[in-house]
Structure formats: C-alpha cells, structure tokens
Motif scaffolding. Structure first.
Motif, PDB file in Angstrom:
ATOM      1  N   LEU A  91      42.624  39.692  23.742  1.00 33.11           N
ATOM      2  CA  LEU A  91      42.141  41.038  25.209  1.00 33.11           C
ATOM      3  C   LEU A  91      41.750  41.484  24.633  1.00 33.11           C
ATOM      4  CD1 LEU A  91      42.687  39.908  27.428  1.00 33.11           C
ATOM      5  CD2 LEU A  91      44.857  40.776  27.336  1.00 33.11           C
ATOM      6  N   ARG A  92      42.145  42.245  23.687  1.00 40.82           N
ATOM      7  CA  ARG A  92      42.367  44.036  22.638  1.00 40.82           C
ATOM      8  C   ARG A  92      40.611  43.917  22.568  1.00 40.82           C
ATOM      9  NH1 ARG A  92      47.345  44.392  20.176  1.00 40.82           N
ATOM     10  NH2 ARG A  92      48.663  45.839  21.044  1.00 40.82           N
ATOM     11  N   ALA A  93      40.163  43.338  22.357  1.00 41.97           N
ATOM     12  CA  ALA A  93      38.817  42.697  21.502  1.00 41.97           C
ATOM     13  C   ALA A  93      37.948  42.755  23.143  1.00 41.97           C
ATOM     14  CB  ALA A  93      38.507  41.792  20.545  1.00 41.97           C
ATOM     15  N   GLY A  94      37.819  41.718  23.972  1.00 43.37           N
ATOM     16  CA  GLY A  94      37.210  41.674  25.199  1.00 43.37           C
ATOM     17  C   GLY A  94      37.685  43.164  26.052  1.00 43.37           C
ATOM     18  N   TRP A  95      38.592  43.674  25.903  1.00 39.39           N
ATOM     19  CA  TRP A  95      38.972  45.066  26.657  1.00 39.39           C
ATOM     20  C   TRP A  95      37.743  46.176  25.539  1.00 39.39           C
ATOM     21  CZ3 TRP A  95      41.773  48.026  29.491  1.00 39.39           C
ATOM     22  CH2 TRP A  95      41.810  49.303  30.171  1.00 39.39           C
ATOM     23  N   LEU A 139      47.403  34.003  28.032  1.00 41.10           N
ATOM     24  CA  LEU A 139      48.921  35.078  27.428  1.00 41.10           C
ATOM     25  C   LEU A 139      49.473  34.306  28.517  1.00 41.10           C
ATOM     26  CD1 LEU A 139      47.212  37.873  28.205  1.00 41.10           C
ATOM     27  CD2 LEU A 139      48.261  37.578  26.211  1.00 41.10           C
ATOM     28  N   ALA A 140      50.289  33.968  29.995  1.00 39.84           N
ATOM     29  CA  ALA A 140      50.893  32.892  30.596  1.00 39.84           C
ATOM     30  C   ALA A 140      51.243  31.852  29.958  1.00 39.84           C
ATOM     31  CB  ALA A 140      50.608  33.041  32.296  1.00 39.84           C
ATOM     32  N   ALA A 141      50.733  31.530  29.424  1.00 41.63           N
ATOM     33  CA  ALA A 141      50.940  29.591  28.872  1.00 41.63           C
ATOM     34  C   ALA A 141      51.763  30.033  27.806  1.00 41.63           C
ATOM     35  CB  ALA A 141      49.336  28.973  28.590  1.00 41.63           C
ATOM     36  N   SER A 142      51.131  31.508  27.030  1.00 45.02           N
ATOM     37  CA  SER A 142      52.312  31.567  25.791  1.00 45.02           C
ATOM     38  C   SER A 142      53.045  32.209  25.531  1.00 45.02           C
ATOM     39  CB  SER A 142      51.798  32.109  24.743  1.00 45.02           C
ATOM     40  OG  SER A 142      51.488  33.580  25.261  1.00 45.02           O
ATOM     41  N   GLY A 143      53.799  32.405  27.585  1.00 45.78           N
ATOM     42  CA  GLY A 143      54.643  33.101  27.425  1.00 45.78           C
ATOM     43  C   GLY A 143      54.998  35.040  27.465  1.00 45.78           C
ATOM     44  N   ARG A 144      53.443  35.330  27.437  1.00 48.81           N
ATOM     45  CA  ARG A 144      53.703  36.388  26.668  1.00 48.81           C
ATOM     46  C   ARG A 144      53.358  37.745  28.252  1.00 48.81           C
ATOM     47  NH1 ARG A 144      52.088  36.332  21.943  1.00 48.81           N
ATOM     48  NH2 ARG A 144      52.686  38.603  21.326  1.00 48.81           N
TER      49      ARG A 144
END
Length: 243
Positions: A91-95, A139-144
């Motif tokens: 996600l950081r890389a995508g931003w 992210l949701a599936a990983s619980g984050r």
C-alpha cells in the motif's frame, strides 16, 4: 492506390485510434488541456477532424480516452501483492506510485480527478479505484484494517489526490516532497493496525476481516451469505462497535 484511398485507409485503419491517442497524450503532456484541440490532434495524427468525432464521439470522450490511455501505462507498473509481500508495504508503494504519477502527469491526473461529478467517474479513475479496493480486501482479509474497506479506500483516495494537488499548486522548485510521506503515514495510522485483529480485541475489526473472507466458506447458502455480509457491514460501519 491513389492518395485519396491512402488517406481513407490511414484514417479508418486499426491503428488510427491508437495513433490519435498517442498524439493527443503528447499534446496534453507538453501543452496542457488547452493544447488538446481536435484540430491540433487531427494535424498531429494525420487525420481529418471528423475522424476524431467518429471514433470518440466528442472532445470530452476524447479527454477520457486520453486519460485512460496514459493511466493504463501507470497501472502496468502496479501488480497484486506477491506471495509473502506485506500488504501494508504494498500500500505504501502504491501511494508513492500514485503521487509520482500525478506529479509527472499533471494534465492527465487533473482530467481523472480534478472534475469530480457525483455518479460519474472517468474510465481511468474507475480502474484505479478497483485496484485500490483489491488492496483493501487483502488488508481486511489479513485482519489489518481498523475501518471498513470502503472507508479505508476513500481515505487513501482523499489523502493521495489531495497530496498531489497540493504539491502541484507549489512552484516545482519549492515542493516539499516529504509532505507525501507524512500524509501517507497519517492515513495509514488511521486505517490499519500492526497486529491482526483476530489476535486483538475489537468486534468492528473482526467483522471487517470476516466479511472480506466470507466468500471462502461453503457452509452458507448464497442468501445467507448476503444477509451475514449485510450484518457484518453494519457492525463495521462507523459507530458499529458494541460494548
């Protein structure tokens, strides 16, 4: 073959649309939206103006097509998470890629995001939103996630687009590029947790994670899955936490 037939084939051949898009993107990149007139595009692409209207409909449709053409090149730089890759790092890389694209292609970025209209999204922006939603689902599936997938995606969009337009408004030599990093981390701190939520307390985050993986079970009928998904979405909504 006479010259008239050659021109006709050049304007109606399979590469005419692509040639127009390439030329239009170059005009947009170097001269901004003002340079993108149908006359200028027709001259650069070696076609007649009616060809542009026939292929694209009108200038607004041409602008959408050019934005999509430019953005597809950007999307090719992005890929779904690879096995073992931390979704937060992705996600950081995508931003960073999003902000970098906006600063390098201000005219295309402005067409995509600078004229918001309820219920209407440019084709290029829609592809970007779909990609972002895939990231949120991981992210949701990983619980984050500590907020719903939709709210997380909207916060990322608001932060990323706001950052780009803020930096573009600054003289290039005076741009504070660290602003993007600060904004990125502020948004991430709002939407994610470092500990998977099934290892921590919080019914909202647990509902978010369960809803993201609900399709993996065969224990429920389709109607039962839809009902449970609706309940989980209500729990995950702002204020859905119960004591």
């Amino acid at each position: 073959m006479d010259q008239a037939n050659t021109v006709e084939e050049g304007e109606n051949g399979p590469d005419a649309r692509q040639r127009i898009l390439v030329c239009a993107a170059e005009l947009l990149r170097h001269g901004g939206r003002e340079a993108l007139t149908t006359r200028a595009v027709a001259t650069a692409a070696g076609v007649q103006q009616p060809t542009i209207y026939r292929l694209f409909g009108d200038k607004d449709a041409l602008l959408d097509a050019v934005a999509e053409y430019g953005f597809l090149a950007y999307l090719k730089q992005k890929s779904p998470n690879e096995p073992g890759q931390d979704p937060i790092d992705a996600l950081r890389a995508g931003w960073d890629l999003h902000v970098g694209f906006g600063l390098a292609n201000p005219a295309i970025f402005s067409i995509m995001y600078g004229d918001p209209r309820p219920g209407k999204t440019s084709p290029a922006a829609a592809k970007a939103v779909d990609f972002l939603r895939q990231r949120m689902r991981l992210l949701a599936a990983s619980g984050r996630l500590r907020v719903s997938e939709e709210r997380a995606a909207n916060l990322i969009r608001a932060g990323g687009c706001g950052t780009v337009f803020t930096l573009l408004a600054m003289p290039e030599a005076e741009r504070d590029l660290d602003l993007s990093i600060v904004a990125r981390e502020a948004v991430l701190a709002t939407i994610i947790t470092q500990t998977p939520q099934w290892k921590a307390s919080g019914v909202v985050s647990a509902a978010i994670a369960l809803r993201a993986t609900l399709s993996e079970t065969n224990a429920l009928t389709a109607s039962e899955q839809r009902l449970l998904s609706e309940w989980l979405a209500r729990i995950a909504a702002p204020g859905g936490e119960v004591s």
